[in-house]
Design a protein around this motif. Structure first.
Motif, PDB file in Angstrom:
ATOM      1  N   LYS A 143      51.890  42.283  34.257  1.00 21.66           N
ATOM      2  CA  LYS A 143      52.128  41.736  35.590  1.00 21.66           C
ATOM      3  C   LYS A 143      50.957  40.862  36.045  1.00 21.66           C
ATOM      4  O   LYS A 143      49.835  40.983  35.552  1.00 21.66           O
ATOM      5  N   GLY A 144      51.256  40.024  37.032  1.00 22.05           N
ATOM      6  CA  GLY A 144      50.228  39.165  37.584  1.00 22.05           C
ATOM      7  C   GLY A 144      49.087  39.954  38.208  1.00 22.05           C
ATOM      8  O   GLY A 144      47.909  39.583  38.099  1.00 22.05           O
ATOM      9  N   LEU A 204      40.846  39.606  35.194  1.00 28.14           N
ATOM     10  CA  LEU A 204      39.998  38.466  35.523  1.00 28.14           C
ATOM     11  C   LEU A 204      38.809  38.878  36.386  1.00 28.14           C
ATOM     12  O   LEU A 204      37.677  38.420  36.173  1.00 28.14           O
ATOM     13  N   PHE A 205      39.047  39.755  37.346  1.00 24.98           N
ATOM     14  CA  PHE A 205      37.975  40.177  38.239  1.00 24.98           C
ATOM     15  C   PHE A 205      36.938  41.021  37.492  1.00 24.98           C
ATOM     16  O   PHE A 205      35.729  40.869  37.703  1.00 24.98           O
ATOM     17  N   GLY A 243      34.826  38.143  37.617  1.00 26.64           N
ATOM     18  CA  GLY A 243      34.565  38.252  39.043  1.00 26.64           C
ATOM     19  C   GLY A 243      35.331  37.270  39.896  1.00 26.64           C
ATOM     20  O   GLY A 243      34.817  36.803  40.924  1.00 26.64           O
ATOM     21  N   LEU A 244      36.559  36.942  39.517  1.00 24.27           N
ATOM     22  CA  LEU A 244      37.356  35.995  40.309  1.00 24.27           C
ATOM     23  C   LEU A 244      38.826  36.388  40.309  1.00 24.27           C
ATOM     24  O   LEU A 244      39.279  37.165  39.474  1.00 24.27           O
ATOM     25  N   TYR A 245      39.540  35.862  41.304  1.00 23.06           N
ATOM     26  CA  TYR A 245      40.975  36.077  41.446  1.00 23.06           C
ATOM     27  C   TYR A 245      41.684  34.721  41.382  1.00 23.06           C
ATOM     28  O   TYR A 245      41.091  33.680  41.692  1.00 23.06           O
ATOM     29  N   MET A 246      42.953  34.751  41.010  1.00 24.25           N
ATOM     30  CA  MET A 246      43.771  33.531  40.973  1.00 24.25           C
ATOM     31  C   MET A 246      45.069  33.782  41.729  1.00 24.25           C
ATOM     32  O   MET A 246      45.493  34.937  41.895  1.00 24.25           O
ATOM     33  N   LYS A 247      45.715  32.704  42.171  1.00 19.68           N
ATOM     34  CA  LYS A 247      47.009  32.828  42.828  1.00 19.68           C
ATOM     35  C   LYS A 247      48.047  33.358  41.837  1.00 19.68           C
ATOM     36  O   LYS A 247      47.988  33.059  40.644  1.00 19.68           O
ATOM     37  N   GLN A 248      48.997  34.147  42.364  1.00 20.92           N
ATOM     38  CA  GLN A 248      50.030  34.724  41.513  1.00 20.92           C
ATOM     39  C   GLN A 248      50.834  33.626  40.803  1.00 20.92           C
ATOM     40  O   GLN A 248      51.149  33.738  39.616  1.00 20.92           O
ATOM     41  N   SER A 249      51.153  32.573  41.528  1.00 22.37           N
ATOM     42  CA  SER A 249      51.950  31.493  40.933  1.00 22.37           C
ATOM     43  C   SER A 249      51.198  30.835  39.771  1.00 22.37           C
ATOM     44  O   SER A 249      51.780  30.518  38.735  1.00 22.37           O
ATOM     45  N   THR A 250      49.889  30.646  39.941  1.00 23.76           N
ATOM     46  CA  THR A 250      49.077  30.054  38.871  1.00 23.76           C
ATOM     47  C   THR A 250      49.005  30.977  37.671  1.00 23.76           C
ATOM     48  O   THR A 250      49.071  30.530  36.515  1.00 23.76           O
ATOM     49  N   LEU A 251      48.872  32.265  37.941  1.00 22.09           N
ATOM     50  CA  LEU A 251      48.797  33.249  36.854  1.00 22.09           C
ATOM     51  C   LEU A 251      50.065  33.259  36.024  1.00 22.09           C
ATOM     52  O   LEU A 251      50.019  33.316  34.790  1.00 22.09           O
ATOM     53  N   TYR A 252      51.218  33.207  36.692  1.00 26.42           N
ATOM     54  CA  TYR A 252      52.484  33.253  35.961  1.00 26.42           C
ATOM     55  C   TYR A 252      52.709  31.975  35.156  1.00 26.42           C
ATOM     56  O   TYR A 252      53.289  32.018  34.065  1.00 26.42           O
ATOM     57  N   LYS A 253      52.261  30.839  35.682  1.00 21.37           N
ATOM     58  CA  LYS A 253      52.351  29.605  34.904  1.00 21.37           C
ATOM     59  C   LYS A 253      51.466  29.692  33.670  1.00 21.37           C
ATOM     60  O   LYS A 253      51.845  29.273  32.570  1.00 21.37           O
ATOM     61  N   MET A 254      50.268  30.235  33.856  1.00 17.21           N
ATOM     62  CA  MET A 254      49.355  30.407  32.733  1.00 17.21           C
ATOM     63  C   MET A 254      49.937  31.378  31.707  1.00 17.21           C
ATOM     64  O   MET A 254      49.871  31.135  30.488  1.00 17.21           O
ATOM     65  N   LYS A 255      50.517  32.466  32.201  1.00 15.11           N
ATOM     66  CA  LYS A 255      51.116  33.456  31.298  1.00 15.11           C
ATOM     67  C   LYS A 255      52.244  32.836  30.489  1.00 15.11           C
ATOM     68  O   LYS A 255      52.357  33.066  29.284  1.00 15.11           O
ATOM     69  N   GLN A 256      53.097  32.039  31.126  1.00 13.45           N
ATOM     70  CA  GLN A 256      54.201  31.396  30.420  1.00 13.45           C
ATOM     71  C   GLN A 256      53.688  30.418  29.380  1.00 13.45           C
ATOM     72  O   GLN A 256      54.230  30.324  28.267  1.00 13.45           O
TER      73      GLN A 256
END
Length: 292
Positions: free
Chosen positions: A11-12, A19-20, A24-37
């Motif tokens: 999951k995102g 990542l954290f 030590g950082l967070y990303m937007k859920q939408s960006t994470l799912y694009k990266m995952k795909q």
């Protein structure tokens, strides 16, 4: 990339935690799912590449596991650059066939579910129960739509798995849909039929929403002797009058839905397709997406 390779279902929220912890950082859920795909496509390839490999996959199955049943159908679409298009595939491994014929009950549950992704399609699956009432996957197929023709394709191959087994007391259980009944009549007329009472009960509840009627329906469906069944039906007739009796008459023969009329040689009185629901649909979908 390796985290997604190990678990394509991650999951995102879990990816953000990784990542954290590492950076030590967070990303937007939408960006994470694009990266995952993107990573999934890089690791496993896209669906278009996977579908192109299906004929080769079937060929390798026949070469390395010759007793397996694998068939891939293509359609000529008349395109100058791409004349053949995937139509359907049926797969059952040799171990599944042998285990099913030698060690499972004669009740087969079948169902269809929609596939996610760019190309869609329907996943048809067949599940049996072994001697310990544990689920045993038999075969699956990927088809474009769920209709009589595709069910005929599925049942024809399923029948060929068991026709030389010496066993003839096969029973198919599924929800009550016309495509299944017509297909069975065409390609496997000797198979007995059961309807999933969970689906029947939902339809029954829409027409007769009174709680008492719902309870009486299950009392009749689960009756294991003629006396209990008769008492339940008499009460249903009293409460619902002619409409409820007409509803039951439209279902068909009683041996398709009430336990006391089931064939005892099957050694299983299940009147629901819970055995199919116990198989994770999500697992089948991921398998269909990445195994090719």
């Amino acid at each position: 990339m390796e985290d997604i390779r190990k678990n394509p279902d991650v999951k995102g929220k879990e990816l953000n935690q990784i990542l954290f912890q590492r950076y030590g950082l967070y990303m937007k859920q939408s960006t994470l799912y694009k990266m995952k795909q993107y990573v999934i496509n890089e690791i496993f390839g896209g669906h278009d590449k996977s579908y192109r490999k299906l004929p080769a996959y079937v060929k390798v199955m026949h070469e390395t596991n010759p007793e397996s049943a694998a068939f891939c159908a293509l359609t000529d679409i008349g395109h100058p650059q791409r004349s053949l298009q995937f139509s359907s595939i049926f797969i059952s491994f040799a171990a599944q066939i042998k285990g099913f014929v030698d060690g499972c009950r004669s009740l087969i549950g079948v169902d269809g579910t929609h596939l996610k992704g760019n190309y869609g399609g329907i996943l048809l699956s067949a599940i049996a129960l072994d001697g310990n009432n544990e689920i045993f996957p038999i075969a699956y197929a990927i088809v474009s739509v769920e209709d009589t023709q595709k069910w005929s394709f599925f049942f024809w191959h399923l029948y060929n798995l068991v026709k030389d087994s010496g066993r003839t007391d096969w029973t198919i259980i599924s929800d009550r849909q016309k495509g299944v009944d017509i297909a069975l009549k065409d390609v496997w007329p000797s198979a007995n039929r059961r309807y999933c009472c969970r689906h029947l009960s939902r339809n029954f509840k829409r027409v007769f929403p009174v709680p008492l009627m719902y309870i009486l329906f299950w009392r009749a469906a689960n009756a294991t002797n003629p006396y209990t069944f008769k008492k339940a039906m008499e009460r249903l007739r009293k409460e619902g009058k002619t409409p409820v009796m007409k509803w039951f008459a439209e279902i068909g023969k009683q041996n398709k839905w009430t336990k006391h009329k089931f064939d005892s040689s099957i050694c299983c009185d299940s009147n629901t397709s819970n055995l199919l629901w116990r198989v994770s649909t999500r697992h089948w979908v991921w398998t269909g997406a990445y195994m090719f």
